[in-house]
Design a protein around this motif. Structure first.
Motif, PDB file in Angstrom:
ATOM      1  N   LYS A 164       0.768  -0.962  -0.027  1.00  5.23           N
ATOM      2  CA  LYS A 164       0.052  -0.039  -0.101  1.00  5.23           C
ATOM      3  C   LYS A 164       0.982   1.417   0.048  1.00  5.23           C
ATOM      4  N   THR A 165       0.764   2.063  -1.083  1.00  2.01           N
ATOM      5  CA  THR A 165       1.414   3.389  -1.107  1.00  2.01           C
ATOM      6  C   THR A 165       0.237   4.528  -1.393  1.00  2.01           C
ATOM      7  N   PHE A 166       0.449   5.521  -0.300  1.00  4.57           N
ATOM      8  CA  PHE A 166      -0.520   6.373  -0.100  1.00  4.57           C
ATOM      9  C   PHE A 166      -0.481   7.483  -1.399  1.00  4.57           C
ATOM     10  N   PRO A 167      -1.399   8.438  -1.626  1.00  5.59           N
ATOM     11  CA  PRO A 167      -1.023   9.287  -2.684  1.00  5.59           C
ATOM     12  C   PRO A 167       0.279  10.137  -2.445  1.00  5.59           C
ATOM     13  N   ASN A 168       0.880  10.470  -1.384  1.00  9.94           N
ATOM     14  CA  ASN A 168       1.466  11.388  -1.058  1.00  9.94           C
ATOM     15  C   ASN A 168       3.109  10.772  -1.114  1.00  9.94           C
ATOM     16  N   GLY A 169       2.952   9.281  -1.659  1.00  6.21           N
ATOM     17  CA  GLY A 169       4.093   8.669  -1.689  1.00  6.21           C
ATOM     18  C   GLY A 169       4.614   7.679  -0.377  1.00  6.21           C
ATOM     19  N   THR A 170       3.864   7.879   0.413  1.00 11.40           N
ATOM     20  CA  THR A 170       4.176   7.068   1.802  1.00 11.40           C
ATOM     21  C   THR A 170       3.753   5.734   1.748  1.00 11.40           C
ATOM     22  N   VAL A 171       4.918   4.849   2.028  1.00  7.37           N
ATOM     23  CA  VAL A 171       4.690   3.632   1.932  1.00  7.37           C
ATOM     24  C   VAL A 171       4.009   2.928   3.300  1.00  7.37           C
ATOM     25  N   GLY A 172       2.805   2.457   3.163  1.00 10.09           N
ATOM     26  CA  GLY A 172       2.040   2.081   4.335  1.00 10.09           C
ATOM     27  C   GLY A 172       2.279   0.662   4.566  1.00 10.09           C
ATOM     28  N   LEU A 173       2.377  -0.383   3.531  1.00  9.88           N
ATOM     29  CA  LEU A 173       2.606  -1.653   3.584  1.00  9.88           C
ATOM     30  C   LEU A 173       3.473  -1.990   2.570  1.00  9.88           C
ATOM     31  N   LYS A 174       4.407  -3.130   2.787  1.00  4.85           N
ATOM     32  CA  LYS A 174       5.306  -3.508   1.828  1.00  4.85           C
ATOM     33  C   LYS A 174       5.415  -5.017   1.724  1.00  4.85           C
ATOM     34  N   ASP A 175       5.076  -5.688   0.542  1.00  6.83           N
ATOM     35  CA  ASP A 175       5.060  -6.891   0.288  1.00  6.83           C
ATOM     36  C   ASP A 175       4.782  -7.940   1.415  1.00  6.83           C
ATOM     37  N   ILE A 176       3.511  -7.617   1.913  1.00  7.19           N
ATOM     38  CA  ILE A 176       3.240  -8.412   3.009  1.00  7.19           C
ATOM     39  C   ILE A 176       2.349  -9.847   2.567  1.00  7.19           C
ATOM     40  N   ASN A 177       3.101 -10.911   3.051  1.00  8.31           N
ATOM     41  CA  ASN A 177       2.593 -12.293   2.977  1.00  8.31           C
ATOM     42  C   ASN A 177       2.453 -12.767   4.423  1.00  8.31           C
ATOM     43  N   LEU A 178       0.994 -13.082   4.557  1.00  9.28           N
ATOM     44  CA  LEU A 178       0.750 -13.736   5.991  1.00  9.28           C
ATOM     45  C   LEU A 178      -0.439 -14.835   5.592  1.00  9.28           C
ATOM     46  N   ASN A 179      -0.502 -15.939   6.548  1.00 10.93           N
ATOM     47  CA  ASN A 179      -1.551 -16.611   6.596  1.00 10.93           C
ATOM     48  C   ASN A 179      -2.187 -16.875   8.069  1.00 10.93           C
ATOM     49  N   ILE A 180      -3.428 -16.382   8.421  1.00  7.88           N
ATOM     50  CA  ILE A 180      -4.023 -16.395   9.341  1.00  7.88           C
ATOM     51  C   ILE A 180      -5.134 -17.379   9.709  1.00  7.88           C
ATOM     52  N   GLN A 181      -4.947 -18.452  10.458  1.00  5.62           N
ATOM     53  CA  GLN A 181      -5.962 -19.279  10.695  1.00  5.62           C
ATOM     54  C   GLN A 181      -6.964 -19.239  11.573  1.00  5.62           C
ATOM     55  N   THR A 182      -8.064 -19.896  11.234  1.00 11.78           N
ATOM     56  CA  THR A 182      -9.516 -19.766  12.181  1.00 11.78           C
ATOM     57  C   THR A 182      -8.942 -20.124  13.438  1.00 11.78           C
ATOM     58  N   GLY A 183      -9.645 -19.083  14.397  1.00 11.33           N
ATOM     59  CA  GLY A 183      -9.441 -19.100  15.931  1.00 11.33           C
ATOM     60  C   GLY A 183      -8.149 -18.749  16.351  1.00 11.33           C
ATOM     61  N   GLU A 184      -7.204 -18.110  15.491  1.00 11.09           N
ATOM     62  CA  GLU A 184      -5.862 -17.616  16.115  1.00 11.09           C
ATOM     63  C   GLU A 184      -6.438 -16.209  16.887  1.00 11.09           C
ATOM     64  N   PHE A 185      -5.704 -16.036  17.866  1.00 11.21           N
ATOM     65  CA  PHE A 185      -5.821 -14.533  18.405  1.00 11.21           C
ATOM     66  C   PHE A 185      -4.359 -13.970  18.088  1.00 11.21           C
ATOM     67  N   VAL A 186      -4.463 -13.087  17.396  1.00 14.03           N
ATOM     68  CA  VAL A 186      -3.062 -12.545  16.715  1.00 14.03           C
ATOM     69  C   VAL A 186      -2.930 -11.000  17.098  1.00 14.03           C
ATOM     70  N   VAL A 187      -1.833 -10.779  17.795  1.00 14.92           N
ATOM     71  CA  VAL A 187      -1.526  -9.257  18.127  1.00 14.92           C
ATOM     72  C   VAL A 187      -0.416  -8.514  17.148  1.00 14.92           C
ATOM     73  N   ILE A 188      -0.852  -7.489  16.612  1.00 20.32           N
ATOM     74  CA  ILE A 188       0.108  -7.003  15.751  1.00 20.32           C
ATOM     75  C   ILE A 188       0.835  -5.661  16.561  1.00 20.32           C
ATOM     76  N   VAL A 189       2.344  -5.654  16.676  1.00 24.18           N
ATOM     77  CA  VAL A 189       2.833  -4.765  17.403  1.00 24.18           C
ATOM     78  C   VAL A 189       3.919  -3.860  16.527  1.00 24.18           C
ATOM     79  N   GLY A 190       4.114  -2.652  16.946  1.00 19.75           N
ATOM     80  CA  GLY A 190       5.102  -1.847  16.270  1.00 19.75           C
ATOM     81  C   GLY A 190       4.989  -0.609  16.492  1.00 19.75           C
ATOM     82  N   LEU A 191       5.710   0.395  16.103  1.00 19.73           N
ATOM     83  CA  LEU A 191       5.717   1.819  16.468  1.00 19.73           C
ATOM     84  C   LEU A 191       4.682   2.613  15.901  1.00 19.73           C
ATOM     85  N   SER A 192       4.192   3.591  16.279  1.00 18.10           N
ATOM     86  CA  SER A 192       3.275   4.373  15.439  1.00 18.10           C
ATOM     87  C   SER A 192       3.654   4.883  14.149  1.00 18.10           C
ATOM     88  N   GLY A 193       3.013   4.334  13.122  1.00 19.56           N
ATOM     89  CA  GLY A 193       3.422   4.626  11.861  1.00 19.56           C
ATOM     90  C   GLY A 193       3.979   3.402  11.091  1.00 19.56           C
TER      91      GLY A 193
END
Length: 264
Positions: free
Chosen positions: A9-38
């Motif tokens: 995902k690249t925003f109109p101002n050129g900021t890259v929001g996501l870069k080549d994400i490959n994930l598989n999330i299975q039924t019933g998982e409790f997934v927490v996503i962590v990281g800095l703001s932005g």
């Protein structure tokens, strides 16, 4: 259940929001996503339910592409995805019950929902959802009369009334005090375990991720830099996610009093 294939995902101002994400999330998982703001946490969540369109790649929900879906097919896929926001997103001047019933709009015509004409079964579903988060007695109270924690429980009940098979929660406890934070996270964990609802939560609090997740995903500058179990989320791995060591006094510790709370 959820598959992301080379999602960017690249925003109109050129900021890259996501870069080549490959994930598989299975039924019933409790997934927490962590990281800095932005880091791309909210962008990732909003892409899964198509609140934000991706620039490239594909997202599959239960074998169906939400990326390319439109019209009734898109509405059908979204009906299975409940969204919980940091700001609760409630209609404050109406009752708690009416807010929860809004989770049923995907099952009825626009005209019917416009006039708030929900069948008796929907009301029963909504009341059961409120009971599951322990606030059924608040059903006929205006939403703006509730505490922040109670309002977030209403938003959880709304996702339950929607009969969602996936719950996405974007910083659901960021505006809550430590005690209420634990109560809301307990609700999400219990619902995940009892109903086998796939749950993905964005959090700033590392110790909450360790306490509640079955899997932790770390994002940095829009890229996945960690994907593993709670036991694999060592301090060294967290340092890679945040680009610096994560100190003990930066963790939200439930054993502390409510005066000294650190946020990562």
């Amino acid at each position: 259940m959820i598959e992301l294939r080379q999602v960017s995902k690249t925003f109109p101002n050129g900021t890259v929001g996501l870069k080549d994400i490959n994930l598989n999330i299975q039924t019933g998982e409790f997934v927490v996503i962590v990281g800095l703001s932005g880091a791309g946490k909210s962008t990732l969540l909003r892409s899964i339910n198509r609140l934000s369109d991706v620039t490239s790649g594909d997202i599959q929900i239960d074998g169906q592409s939400i990326t390319s879906a439109s019209g009734s097919k898109l509405r059908s896929i979204r009906r299975n995805i409940g969204m919980i926001f940091q700001s609760f997103n409630l209609i404050k001047r109406t009752t708690v019950l009416n807010n929860v019933l809004s989770g049923r709009v995907g099952y009825h015509s626009t005209l019917r929902t416009l006039f708030g004409s929900f069948p008796k079964r929907d009301v029963e579903i909504a009341l059961t959802a409120l009971e599951r988060v322990n606030i059924r007695e608040k059903a006929y109270i205006r939403a703006d009369q509730l505490s922040g924690g109670q309002q977030q429980r209403v938003s959880i009940a709304r996702a339950l009334a929607q009969e969602a098979t996936i719950i996405l929660a974007d910083e659901p406890v960021a505006s809550l005090d430590p005690l209420t934070t634990r109560q809301v996270m307990d609700d999400l964990q219990r619902i995940n375990r009892e109903l086998n609802i796939t749950t993905i939560v964005n959090l700033h609090f590392i110790d909450l991720a360790r306490d509640y997740a079955t899997r932790i995903i770390g994002l940095r500058a829009g890229e996945v830099v960690f994907d593993g179990s709670v036991h694999e989320a060592t301090d060294e791995k967290l340092a890679e996610i945040y680009g610096r060591p994560v100190k003990a006094d930066e963790l939200l510790d439930s054993s502390r009093d409510m005066q000294g709370v650190g946020v990562v």
